[in-house]
Each structure stands twice: as C-alpha cells, then as structure tokens.
Scaffold this motif. Structure first.
Motif, mmCIF file in Angstrom:
data_model
loop_
_atom_site.group_PDB
_atom_site.id
_atom_site.type_symbol
_atom_site.label_atom_id
_atom_site.label_comp_id
_atom_site.label_asym_id
_atom_site.label_seq_id
_atom_site.Cartn_x
_atom_site.Cartn_y
_atom_site.Cartn_z
ATOM 1 N N TYR A 190 34.275 25.410 -34.183
ATOM 2 C CA TYR A 190 35.621 25.458 -33.965
ATOM 3 C C TYR A 190 35.907 24.210 -33.337
ATOM 4 O O TYR A 190 37.050 23.401 -33.447
ATOM 5 N N LEU A 191 35.050 23.832 -32.391
ATOM 6 C CA LEU A 191 35.305 22.298 -31.279
ATOM 7 C C LEU A 191 35.143 21.233 -32.345
ATOM 8 O O LEU A 191 36.022 20.295 -32.206
ATOM 9 N N GLY A 192 34.407 21.431 -33.495
ATOM 10 C CA GLY A 192 34.295 20.352 -34.606
ATOM 11 C C GLY A 192 35.646 20.148 -35.408
ATOM 12 O O GLY A 192 35.737 19.143 -35.884
ATOM 13 N N TYR A 193 36.512 21.249 -35.521
ATOM 14 C CA TYR A 193 37.719 21.164 -36.170
ATOM 15 C C TYR A 193 38.818 20.174 -35.337
ATOM 16 O O TYR A 193 39.798 19.933 -35.898
ATOM 17 N N ASP B 38 43.817 27.308 -35.465
ATOM 18 C CA ASP B 38 42.842 27.302 -36.450
ATOM 19 C C ASP B 38 42.390 25.674 -36.715
ATOM 20 O O ASP B 38 41.248 25.298 -36.968
ATOM 21 N N SER B 39 43.394 24.927 -36.736
ATOM 22 C CA SER B 39 43.229 23.398 -36.779
ATOM 23 C C SER B 39 44.385 22.677 -36.354
ATOM 24 O O SER B 39 45.629 23.228 -35.795
ATOM 25 N N PRO B 40 44.306 21.222 -35.996
ATOM 26 C CA PRO B 40 45.386 20.538 -35.420
ATOM 27 C C PRO B 40 46.631 20.499 -36.195
ATOM 28 O O PRO B 40 47.779 20.560 -35.512
ATOM 29 N N SER B 41 46.566 20.819 -37.564
ATOM 30 C CA SER B 41 47.887 20.678 -38.131
ATOM 31 C C SER B 41 48.710 21.911 -37.915
ATOM 32 O O SER B 41 49.893 21.843 -38.004
ATOM 33 N N LYS B 42 48.178 23.051 -37.272
ATOM 34 C CA LYS B 42 48.829 24.027 -37.092
ATOM 35 C C LYS B 42 49.209 24.300 -35.516
ATOM 36 O O LYS B 42 49.793 25.225 -34.939
#
Length: 453
Positions: free
Chosen positions: A142-145, A213-217
């Motif tokens: 998750y941190l890798g995202y 879940d990701s930066p885009s969200k």
C-alpha cells in the motif's frame, strides 16, 4: 497521451525539491500516523502473550518450551495465509482487505481470553496468525502506491515504529491490566486479551473511511499533486522493468528473493527471540509485574528513535546494504556481550543495544526488495520474504525456551541469537554481490526527513 500529460505536470510544476517535499509531507501526515497506530495495535495483540505469560503460564500449566510453542504456532498460521492474503489484497483493494484483516484479528484476540486449556489457547493463537497474515506486507504494498522510492524507506520505518512503540505503550498497559485479578470472574491474562483485542475491531471499521486506495482517489490532494505522484511511480516501475519484467512465479524463485528471505528470517530470529521473552527475562531480575512493564519499555523506546534516525541516514546516503549489515553486526555484538554479563544492569544495557541494532535492521531492510520488485511480483515476493521471515516467530521464541529449560538460564539463548544476527549480516553481503549497487538502483531523497525537521 495520458502519460505525456502526467509527465508534463511533474516536470513543470514539481521540478523543485520544495514542492515535492511539501506534497510528500502532506501524504505522510495523512497516512503514516494511522497505519503506524494500526501496526502498534497489531503488535500489542500479537505479543501480549509475553505479558500474559507472567500469570497465565502458572494458571494453565505451561512450561518454558510449551510457551515457545504458544508463541510459535501463531506464526505457522501467519505464514500459511501470507501470500494468499497479499493476492487477495490485489484483487479486492488495500482499503477493504486491510480492514478485513484488522476486524478478524481483533475478534481472535478476544477469543484467546476464553481458552481454558493449553490446547485451546494454541488453536486460538494459530487462528489469530491466520487472521493477521498479510497485514504487514499489505501495508508495504500500500505504501508503494503512495511513496516513490526515495521517500519509501522513511515511510516504511515510520510504519514499523509500531513494533517498538507497542512495547513502550503495551508494556505498562499490559502490566496495569494484569492488576485486574478476579474482576468479573476473569483472571488477569483473560482481561489482557479481552481489552487489547477490541481496539483492532474498531480500527478496522474506521479504516474503511480513512484509507484511500490510490492518490487519484484522494480528495485532499490537488490535481497537480496527484499527477506528480502517479508520474513518479510510473517512472519508477518503468526503470525497474527495463531490467526485465518479473512475473509472480519468477518472483517466488528469484535468487535475490530467496537470499532476502533467509536474511529476514535470521535477523528476525534475533529480534523475536528477545522481544517475546523480554518480560520474563526482566522478571527474572527480581522485579514486580508493573516494574517489568516500565523497564521493558526503555530499550524499545530507544529502538524506536534509532529506527527513524537510521532510516533517514539510509535514504540520505543511499547505502542500503551497509545500513542493514551494520545494524546486524551491532545487534550480534551486543547480544553476545549480554550473554556473558551477570549483573542485571549490564544485561539490560546489552539487550538495549541489541534491540537498537535489531530495530535498525527492521527499519532499513525493506528498501532492498523494493529495488527490483513491482506489481504482482511485489505481492508474491514480499509475501514469500515475510512468510519465511516470520517463521522466526516460531524458531526464535522456541529456541530461547528450549535452551532456557535445558541450561536453566538465558546466557546460552542470547549467545545463539547473536549467531543468527551475525548470519543475517553475512547474507546481506551475499545479496549485495547478486545485484548492482543499491545506490544506483534507488534514488536518494534530497532532504533529510519525510515529515520535516
């Protein structure tokens, strides 16, 4: 076209280090305190058996070797579920799967309170391990995202602060709970499992509304900040895959993954062997249960400070292998010195330095597999490393218990743990020979701290 636009935003708006640090500082403040606190609760629930043992072993008739089994069976379940859990995370998403893990491990911690025999407790501990499996590697993935490589070691180290802080906070807390003898018809250790299991369930539910879940969200990031982070991560994945795309199956048989798995195993045998037995080692010095909790917190607090400082040094210099090797050697020397000491103060000094080394190893190790694992290969590779490494939770405590029961003391146990840390240092150097220089593989952070000075 989309990649061109993303890269354009990255180059035009975030080419200066100040903007990049400001963005990553925002991400760190939003994510890291929560996941660190979750891991703190995770480790308290995983290790509270070490404090429960102060009264539980007598109540249930558990021998030192039997206690080693009680600790170790958790990791058998943990290792079995590690890789399947990581793959499920890829399918269902980090937010939902991490929440599932937390709720189920909280429930199983509470179940441990109602065990009436050693066999029942062993079954509950095994199922607790199954429930927890995948949490730590899930957070690593998750941190890798969110964190590009040059910020990732500090992010992982901040998350892993939950390990020493669990002892700093959990030690005195567990000692206080052990004073609830007879309340509600439950024994002290039963209250310990009950009260320390409930927070995980609450945090799991809260996780659904906290993590994205990701930066885009993430609504709290600007479009430019989202684009820059996504661009950095895309470029990083592209750099890694130019050396050869690795499939899930290849990651499970890659020589580098196997070497790192053995390194993590031997390093954690040294850490877990002391971590789980620390309360009983301190108790053997003639202290009360409350004093055991307070004294046990000291080396873990210093270990927490060392983790952050050592991770920052690793990111600043880029000398990943050197940082991992040095901590293993420090821990090995201190553990050996502690095994030869007879005075309680010198024993504690040796164990404190040993834990500083072991926690430093934990803080910097995970920058190594990130240099060549991405995507599903990362899920499988991280899972394999953790599955093999976490079996140390069985071997380390069991080894200490067996040697203590055989030699009627801890000196032989500590000397054996020293040897495993020395082996971890040797394996790290072997890993270095199997890859190009980590300094070339991992970008170096332009600033000394993720969260700011």
């Amino acid at each position: 076209m989309g990649r061109h636009v993303v890269n354009s935003v990255s180059a035009d708006a975030y080419e200066d280090g100040v903007s990049q640090e400001r963005t990553m500082g925002k991400v760190a403040r939003r994510i890291l305190p929560f996941v660190c606190f979750c891991f703190l609760v995770n480790y308290i629930d995983r290790t509270n058996i070490s404090f429960a043992a102060l009264t539980m072993n007598k109540d249930l008739g558990i021998t030192p070797t039997g206690f080693g089994w009680m600790v170790g069976v958790f990791f058998i379940g943990y290792c079995i579920s590690e890789i399947p859990s990581n793959l499920a995370l890829q399918k269902f998403g980090a937010r939902i799967w991490i929440a599932r893990i937390m709720v189920t491990w909280g429930i199983m911690t509470v179940v441990c309170a109602f065990a009436r025999t050693p066999t029942q407790l062993m079954i509950a501990r095994f199922l607790l391990g199954v429930a927890e499996g995948g949490f730590a590697p899930g957070i690593f993935i998750y941190l890798g995202y969110w964190f590009p490589a040059r910020w990732r070691a500090k992010a992982i180290a901040t998350f892993l602060l939950g390990v020493p802080l669990a002892a700093v906070i959990g030690g005195p807390l567990s000692s206080a709970i052990l004073s609830l003898h007879g309340l509600g018809g439950l024994k002290q250790w039963q209250w310990l499992f009950l009260l320390e299991g409930i927070p995980a369930v609450a945090l799991g539910i809260f996780c659904l509304f906290t993590l994205k879940d990701s930066p885009s969200k993430a609504k709290w990031l600007s479009p430019g900040e989202k684009a820059w982070i996504e661009s950095e991560l895309q470029l990083e994945r592209a750099r890694i895959e130019t050396t050869g795309h690795m499939t899930l199956g290849q990651s499970l048989t890659d020589l580098r993954v196997v070497i790192l798995s053995c390194t993590y195993l031997t390093g954690l045998i040294g850490l877990n062997g002391v971590y789980y037995w620390m309360p009983q080692i301190v108790k053997s010095l003639g202290l009360s249960n409350v004093e055991v909790g307070l004294v046990s917190a000291i080396p873990n607090f210093l270990g927490a400070v060392a983790m952050i400082l050592w991770a920052r040094s690793s990111d600043r210099t880029g000398k990943r292998v050197w940082h991992v090797t040095a901590t293993c050697l420090l821990g090995a020397l201190a553990m050996a010195a502690s095994s030869l000491a007879h005075d309680g103060i010198f024993i504690m000094i040796g164990l404190t330095v040993a834990l500083i080394g072991a926690f430093g190893f934990l803080a910097t190790f995970w920058a190594l597999p990130s240099t060549f694992l991405t995507g599903r290969a990362a899920a499988g590779g991280f899972g394999l490393i953790l599955s093999i490494g976490n079996s140390s939770g069985f071997f380390g405590p069991y080894l200490v218990g067996w040697l203590k029961q055989t030699t009627l003391g801890y000196s032989g146990s500590l000397l054996a743990l020293s040897g495993f840390l020395l082996l971890a240092a040797t394996l790290t150097m072997i890993f270095r020979r199997s890859v190009r220089s980590p300094r070339e593989s991992v970008p170096v952070s332009p600033s000394p701290g993720l969260m700011g000075k």
